[in-house]
Design a protein around this motif. Structure first.
Motif, mmCIF file in Angstrom:
data_model
loop_
_atom_site.group_PDB
_atom_site.id
_atom_site.type_symbol
_atom_site.label_atom_id
_atom_site.label_comp_id
_atom_site.label_asym_id
_atom_site.label_seq_id
_atom_site.Cartn_x
_atom_site.Cartn_y
_atom_site.Cartn_z
ATOM 1 N N MET A 1 24.869 20.848 7.916
ATOM 2 C CA MET A 1 25.634 21.645 8.855
ATOM 3 C C MET A 1 26.517 22.617 8.089
ATOM 4 N N ALA A 2 26.580 23.854 8.498
ATOM 5 C CA ALA A 2 27.404 24.873 7.844
ATOM 6 C C ALA A 2 28.762 24.945 8.527
ATOM 7 N N TYR A 3 29.792 25.195 7.741
ATOM 8 C CA TYR A 3 31.144 25.286 8.263
ATOM 9 C C TYR A 3 31.727 26.649 7.955
ATOM 10 N N GLU A 4 32.542 27.166 8.860
ATOM 11 C CA GLU A 4 33.254 28.401 8.584
ATOM 12 C C GLU A 4 34.293 28.152 7.500
ATOM 13 N N ASN A 5 34.457 29.134 6.637
ATOM 14 C CA ASN A 5 35.418 29.005 5.542
ATOM 15 C C ASN A 5 36.783 29.482 6.022
ATOM 16 N N THR A 6 37.433 28.669 6.861
ATOM 17 C CA THR A 6 38.753 28.990 7.390
ATOM 18 C C THR A 6 39.797 28.116 6.712
ATOM 19 N N LEU A 7 41.043 28.582 6.740
ATOM 20 C CA LEU A 7 42.139 27.858 6.112
ATOM 21 C C LEU A 7 43.311 27.758 7.075
ATOM 22 N N THR A 8 44.099 26.712 6.921
ATOM 23 C CA THR A 8 45.398 26.620 7.556
ATOM 24 C C THR A 8 46.400 26.270 6.472
ATOM 25 N N LEU A 9 47.507 27.014 6.439
ATOM 26 C CA LEU A 9 48.499 26.872 5.386
ATOM 27 C C LEU A 9 49.840 26.449 5.972
ATOM 28 N N ASP A 10 50.481 25.506 5.349
ATOM 29 C CA ASP A 10 51.860 25.153 5.665
ATOM 30 C C ASP A 10 52.744 25.711 4.562
ATOM 31 N N VAL A 24 47.527 22.820 2.149
ATOM 32 C CA VAL A 24 46.383 23.655 2.544
ATOM 33 C C VAL A 24 45.359 22.768 3.233
ATOM 34 N N TYR A 25 44.825 23.246 4.357
ATOM 35 C CA TYR A 25 43.757 22.574 5.073
ATOM 36 C C TYR A 25 42.604 23.559 5.226
ATOM 37 N N GLY A 26 41.385 23.053 5.216
ATOM 38 C CA GLY A 26 40.253 23.960 5.337
ATOM 39 C C GLY A 26 38.944 23.234 5.513
ATOM 40 N N THR A 27 37.879 24.009 5.505
ATOM 41 C CA THR A 27 36.535 23.469 5.695
ATOM 42 C C THR A 27 35.667 23.622 4.472
ATOM 43 N N SER A 28 36.200 24.237 3.426
ATOM 44 C CA SER A 28 35.432 24.475 2.209
ATOM 45 C C SER A 28 36.222 23.979 1.005
ATOM 46 N N PRO A 29 35.536 23.445 -0.016
ATOM 47 C CA PRO A 29 36.236 23.012 -1.234
ATOM 48 C C PRO A 29 36.623 24.168 -2.152
ATOM 49 N N CYS A 30 36.230 25.381 -1.791
ATOM 50 C CA CYS A 30 36.556 26.566 -2.586
ATOM 51 C C CYS A 30 37.465 27.471 -1.762
ATOM 52 N N VAL A 31 38.691 27.705 -2.223
ATOM 53 C CA VAL A 31 39.665 28.431 -1.416
ATOM 54 C C VAL A 31 40.246 29.606 -2.198
ATOM 55 N N GLU A 32 40.542 30.683 -1.460
ATOM 56 C CA GLU A 32 41.243 31.836 -1.998
ATOM 57 C C GLU A 32 42.505 32.019 -1.180
ATOM 58 N N LEU A 33 43.643 31.903 -1.831
ATOM 59 C CA LEU A 33 44.918 31.900 -1.128
ATOM 60 C C LEU A 33 45.469 33.314 -0.995
ATOM 61 N N PRO A 34 45.984 33.673 0.181
ATOM 62 C CA PRO A 34 46.564 35.008 0.367
ATOM 63 C C PRO A 34 47.922 35.126 -0.313
ATOM 64 N N ALA A 35 48.291 36.356 -0.665
ATOM 65 C CA ALA A 35 49.580 36.592 -1.316
ATOM 66 C C ALA A 35 50.705 36.761 -0.318
ATOM 67 N N GLY A 115 42.862 16.721 -3.828
ATOM 68 C CA GLY A 115 42.185 15.610 -4.478
ATOM 69 C C GLY A 115 40.765 15.931 -4.878
ATOM 70 N N SER A 116 39.878 14.998 -4.635
ATOM 71 C CA SER A 116 38.478 15.151 -5.026
ATOM 72 C C SER A 116 37.685 16.063 -4.101
ATOM 73 N N PHE A 117 38.326 16.578 -3.049
ATOM 74 C CA PHE A 117 37.627 17.509 -2.153
ATOM 75 C C PHE A 117 37.585 18.914 -2.738
ATOM 76 N N VAL A 118 38.647 19.336 -3.414
ATOM 77 C CA VAL A 118 38.761 20.725 -3.850
ATOM 78 C C VAL A 118 37.991 20.938 -5.157
ATOM 79 N N GLU A 119 37.316 22.118 -5.255
ATOM 80 C CA GLU A 119 36.503 22.438 -6.433
ATOM 81 C C GLU A 119 36.911 23.752 -7.099
ATOM 82 N N GLU A 120 37.297 24.748 -6.311
ATOM 83 C CA GLU A 120 37.703 26.032 -6.873
ATOM 84 C C GLU A 120 38.927 26.541 -6.112
ATOM 85 N N ILE A 121 39.892 27.087 -6.849
ATOM 86 C CA ILE A 121 41.095 27.622 -6.227
ATOM 87 C C ILE A 121 41.410 28.978 -6.848
ATOM 88 N N THR A 122 41.615 29.972 -5.996
ATOM 89 C CA THR A 122 42.070 31.289 -6.431
ATOM 90 C C THR A 122 43.514 31.449 -5.999
#
Length: 364
Positions: A1-10, A24-35, A115-122
């Protein structure tokens, strides 16, 4: 199943225009954070800090919901304020959160990116401070991208980040960056790549070998610090947060017997592949070691299926006949026909011209 790469930030507002990223909450282990994020009262919050334990699986001392603002970031990068100091905006309660860290994300739910969910962070260009234990136990984090500004980094930031192999610096190698602070918080082997935003390829690439620190107390109760391996010394080649290539290159000829030969071969290849401010004398040392250890590099490139890098290795012309035979055997074992063809073509071009041509006497 494919998931949208959306984020929710606190985020926790710090001043009228700066904020700390808390979770950070999301649907993908690869995230790009806004400035920048829209502030409730107008203007913008610039994300200048990562909170302590921000990407840790078990955060500590989180601020109360009444102190936080929550944002939704769409897959196109659009940012929308959905909760202000604990209260929904526009009657929206926002998304639900799956706080079972072992569960897979659902389409309508967001997973904590930690934790072990995240793989790439920008990380954003606006970032200036990384809190303590920010990436604690991110065991699958393999790539971290940082901006073109110096950073202040807390303690134990990358504790148990065993898979972290690449630091991507979105800046030219001659500019002050946060690489010094980041790489000095990592004792395992790691690669740093300088690639400004929009650049087609890196300007420079560096490897930092692993090192070990030993502390011994003398009978006079004096603590002696000793380091095993050259990794510590490579990490000191900075001045005012600027990378010093001459100091970095001067370390290799001093000896590297205590270092992993696989990493040192990668170090040589990286400097020769992207020879930013590389002197001929330093290049000669790197070429000599690489020529004797090409198999180590080829094996890693085949595992990564990186044909571009293999082509660049062949362009350095450091493989002799024995090295070509070893590389051919590695390509056959990996069942990589493309690599085998690339190697065969390079060997033919290098050695076919050296074969003596036969002479014929046509005087009957």
């Amino acid at each position: 199943m494919a998931y949208e790469n959306t984020l929710t930030l606190d985020i926790l507002p710090l001043t009228a225009d700066t904020a700390r990223l808390v979770r950070v909450y999301g649907t993908s282990p690869c995230v790009e954070l806004p400035a920048a994020l829209p502030a409730p009262e107008g203007g913008s919050f610039w994300v200048t800090q990562l909170g302590d334990y921000c990407f840790s699986e078990k955060p500590r001392a989180l601020p109360a919901p009444e102190a936080l603002c929550r944002y939704e970031v769409s897959e196109t990068g659009t940012v929308r304020l959905i909760r202000t100091y604990g209260q929904p905006v526009g009657g929206s309660g926002g998304r639900r959160y799956d706080l079972d860290f072992d569960a897979a994300p659902e389409t309508e739910q967001l997973h904590p990116v930690c934790g072990s969910f995240v793989e790439e962070i920008t990380l954003p260009d606006s970032l200036r401070v990384v809190g303590g234990c920010a990436f604690y136990n991110c065991r699958r984090l393999r790539l971290l991208s940082i901006g073109a500004q110096p950073l202040t980094v807390g303690s134990d930031v990358f504790l148990n980040c065993f898979a972290l192999e690449t630091l991507r610096v979105r800046a030219a190698p001659e500019t002050p960056t946060g690489l010094f602070a980041v790489v000095n918080n990592i004792t395992e082997a790691v690669q740093a790549v300088f690639q400004p935003a929009g650049a087609a390829k890196p300007a420079a690439a560096l490897w930092y070998p692993a090192y070990w620190e030993d502390i011994e107390e003398t009978p006079a109760h004096i603590l002696l610090h000793t380091f095993s391996g050259q990794g510590y010394h490579y990490r000191q080649c900075f001045l005012d947060n600027r990378f010093l290539p001459v100091e970095y290159d001067s370390i290799f000829p001093q000896g590297h017997d205590a270092d992993d030969a696989n990493v040192m071969a990668q170090l040589c290849f990286a400097r020769l592949r992207y020879p930013w401010q590389l002197s001929q004398a330093a290049a000669a040392h790197y070429r000599s070691f690489l020529a004797a250890n090409t198999g180590r590099v080829v094996a890693k490139l085949l595992k990564a299926q990186d044909m571009d890098a293999l082509g660049d290795l062949l362009a350095l012309d450091v493989l002799d006949k024995a090295a070509f035979r070893e590389a051919d055997a590695l390509a056959a074992k990996a069942q990589n026909a493309s690599a085998a063809a690339l190697l065969a073509d390079a060997a033919h071009k290098k050695y076919a011209a050296a074969r003596p041509r036969q002479r014929y006497d046509l005087d009957f």
